[in-house]
Scaffold this motif. Structure first.
Motif, short mmCIF file in Angstrom:
data_model
loop_
_atom_site.label_atom_id
_atom_site.label_comp_id
_atom_site.label_asym_id
_atom_site.label_seq_id
_atom_site.Cartn_x
_atom_site.Cartn_y
_atom_site.Cartn_z
N GLN A 104 0.75 -0.68 0.01
CA GLN A 104 -0.20 0.40 0.30
C GLN A 104 1.08 1.32 -0.04
N THR A 105 0.49 2.19 -0.94
CA THR A 105 1.11 3.40 -0.85
C THR A 105 0.74 4.60 -0.17
N ILE A 106 0.81 4.84 0.85
CA ILE A 106 0.44 5.73 2.03
C ILE A 106 0.68 7.31 1.40
N ARG A 107 0.22 8.36 1.05
CA ARG A 107 -0.06 9.22 1.16
C ARG A 107 -0.81 10.46 1.56
N PRO A 108 -0.07 11.90 1.99
CA PRO A 108 -0.20 13.13 3.37
C PRO A 108 -1.92 12.55 3.29
N ARG A 109 -1.46 13.00 4.61
CA ARG A 109 -2.66 12.97 5.27
C ARG A 109 -4.73 11.56 5.22
N GLN A 110 -3.55 10.61 4.16
CA GLN A 110 -4.10 9.32 4.46
C GLN A 110 -3.97 8.41 5.84
N LEU A 111 -4.55 7.59 6.64
CA LEU A 111 -4.02 7.07 7.39
C LEU A 111 -3.92 5.08 7.19
N GLY A 112 -2.55 4.77 7.29
CA GLY A 112 -1.82 3.61 7.11
C GLY A 112 -1.89 3.26 8.69
N LEU A 113 -2.75 2.59 9.73
CA LEU A 113 -2.84 1.55 10.33
C LEU A 113 -2.27 -0.07 10.93
N MET A 114 -1.92 0.19 11.11
CA MET A 114 -0.92 -1.22 11.29
C MET A 114 -1.67 -2.36 13.24
N THR A 115 -2.44 -3.31 13.18
CA THR A 115 -2.16 -3.80 14.43
C THR A 115 -1.34 -5.68 14.31
N SER A 116 -0.53 -4.57 15.03
CA SER A 116 0.16 -6.12 14.82
C SER A 116 -0.02 -7.69 15.92
N GLY A 117 -0.65 -6.92 16.53
CA GLY A 117 -0.94 -8.36 17.29
C GLY A 117 0.07 -9.18 18.49
N ARG A 118 -0.65 -10.74 17.79
CA ARG A 118 0.42 -11.24 18.01
C ARG A 118 2.21 -11.29 17.84
N ALA A 119 1.56 -10.61 16.13
CA ALA A 119 3.30 -10.70 15.62
C ALA A 119 2.76 -10.26 14.37
N ILE A 120 4.20 -9.37 13.77
CA ILE A 120 3.80 -9.72 12.04
C ILE A 120 4.59 -8.29 11.80
N SER A 121 5.41 -8.48 10.37
CA SER A 121 7.03 -7.99 9.97
C SER A 121 6.33 -7.03 8.54
N HIS A 122 7.32 -5.57 8.85
CA HIS A 122 6.62 -4.61 7.61
C HIS A 122 8.01 -4.00 7.45
N SER A 123 8.20 -3.54 5.69
CA SER A 123 8.99 -2.66 5.26
C SER A 123 8.16 -1.35 4.88
N GLU A 124 9.12 -0.32 5.04
CA GLU A 124 8.27 0.97 4.81
C GLU A 124 9.79 1.54 3.43
N GLN A 125 9.05 2.88 2.61
CA GLN A 125 10.56 3.05 1.73
C GLN A 125 9.11 4.10 0.86
N SER A 126 10.51 4.73 0.24
CA SER A 126 9.83 5.76 -0.32
C SER A 126 9.70 4.94 -1.75
N PRO A 127 8.85 5.39 -3.15
CA PRO A 127 8.45 4.68 -3.95
C PRO A 127 10.67 4.93 -4.79
N ARG A 128 10.43 4.76 -5.86
CA ARG A 128 11.73 4.81 -6.32
C ARG A 128 12.11 6.16 -6.96
N SER A 129 10.57 6.80 -7.80
CA SER A 129 10.12 8.18 -8.07
C SER A 129 9.79 8.67 -7.84
N HIS A 130 10.12 9.13 -6.31
CA HIS A 130 9.31 10.55 -5.59
C HIS A 130 9.88 11.23 -5.15
N GLY A 131 8.94 12.55 -4.58
CA GLY A 131 9.54 14.26 -5.26
C GLY A 131 10.22 14.64 -4.51
#
Length: 322
Positions: A104-131
């Motif tokens: 999921q691409t998260i944009r300004p003023r949008q909510l990205g909400l992850m509930t880890s609960g017992r266990a989760i893993s994730h990554s976060e990165q700016s797209p190659r083409s970014h502002g």
């Protein structure tokens, strides 16, 4: 949404012994921490003078950073348990990938909400083409005992309710404010709101007297209940307030308001885990290093982040009820 300290210190959080039942004005300064390859953040919670505000237990604020010729945010796969993560942007885009298969691409003023609960893993990165700019905040919400082993989920809410008036435009990120409620799922009574103050604005924001609150500046500076709040600082406000005076003197300002019912449970926060005992934290670390429990993030070009060594001291929650 990671604590990337190579030698993270355990934080004993929760309990109500340090919660002010009356309104206070405690101005706290954040510390600078390197996040990933190129993002410098201001860590406002946990702070030497304040561990939590309601269930909010971790706040990193960053930018605005000029990333036009930089890779931007690059945070490799890492684990979480016992908490929710909140991604909040003012400028830029962040790609979220997780072990549920979410992309999921998260944009300004949008909510990205992850509930880890017992266990989760994730990554976060700016797209190659970014502002040109990257500007935002990353926050954690501690889960109460009855929900901290829930199944992990990810929510993306591109539209959020707003409250407008008196020169203030408030976006409700989580919880409710002045009758407007966010669609994001919460597990304790709390609120998170993004406030845009026009130049010369003078307003009084309605609050819940049973909540404790804090305000931090995202850009510009504002006077909050008589105290000037600038970028890099957090003003703890205590409980017992029914309204909060706000004023923008020097120009437009952008704030975040965090609040909630004081979190009574005692917990231990270490690296990217929120637990209740040393054994829980140690087991989670071992599970991440052996590839069990937290799943795999597919599509990220790079290795996951290894867990730091546990400190020699024994991690234990402590405190007393108010």
């Amino acid at each position: 949404m990671s604590n990337l300290d190579l030698k993270p210190q355990p934080s004993v959080c929760g309990g109500r012994e340090d919660v002010s039942a009356e309104p206070v004005r405690q101005l706290l300064t954040g510390r600078e921490v390197q996040l990933g390859e190129s993002t410098l953040v201001r860590r406002l919670l946990p702070n030497l003078g304040r561990r939590m505000v309601g269930a909010w237990c971790f706040v990193d604020q960053y930018g605005p950073d000029d990333i036009e010729r930089e890779p931007g945010m690059q945070v490799a796969p890492h684990p979480h348990m016992g908490l929710q993560t909140v991604s909040w942007l003012h400028d830029g885009f962040v790609e979220h990938r997780d072990s549920l298969g979410t992309l999921q691409t998260i944009r300004p003023r949008q909510l990205g909400l992850m509930t880890s609960g017992r266990a989760i893993s994730h990554s976060e990165q700016s797209p190659r083409s970014h502002g040109k700019w990257l500007h935002g905040a990353q926050l954690w919400v501690a889960l109460p005992d009855e929900h901290r082993f829930t199944e992990p989920t990810f929510e993306h809410h591109p539209e959020l309710p707003r409250v407008q008036g008196q020169g203030v435009d408030a976006t409700v990120i989580l919880g409710s404010l002045d009758g407007a409620a966010s669609p994001g799922r919460t597990y304790t009574p709390l609120v998170g709101a993004d406030l845009s103050l026009a130049v010369g604005a003078e307003a009084r924001l309605p609050l819940h007297p049973d909540f404790e609150y804090a305000a931090l500046a995202m850009s510009g500076a504002a006077t909050v209940d008589g105290v000037r709040v600038e970028v890099g600082s957090l003003l703890y406000l205590g409980c017992g307030r029914r309204e909060l005076p706000l004023r923008a003197d020097d120009g437009p300002a952008q704030l975040m308001l965090l609040g909630g019912e004081p979190f009574a449970e005692k917990l231990v926060m270490w690296w990217n885990f929120v637990g209740r005992t040393h054994e829980e934290i140690a087991e989670a670390r071992e599970a991440w290093m052996t590839g069990d429990r937290f799943g795999e993030v597919h599509g990220y070009d790079g290795a996951p982040i290894p867990a730091p060594e546990l400190p020699a001291l024994r991690l234990k929650p402590r405190g007393r009820e108010r």
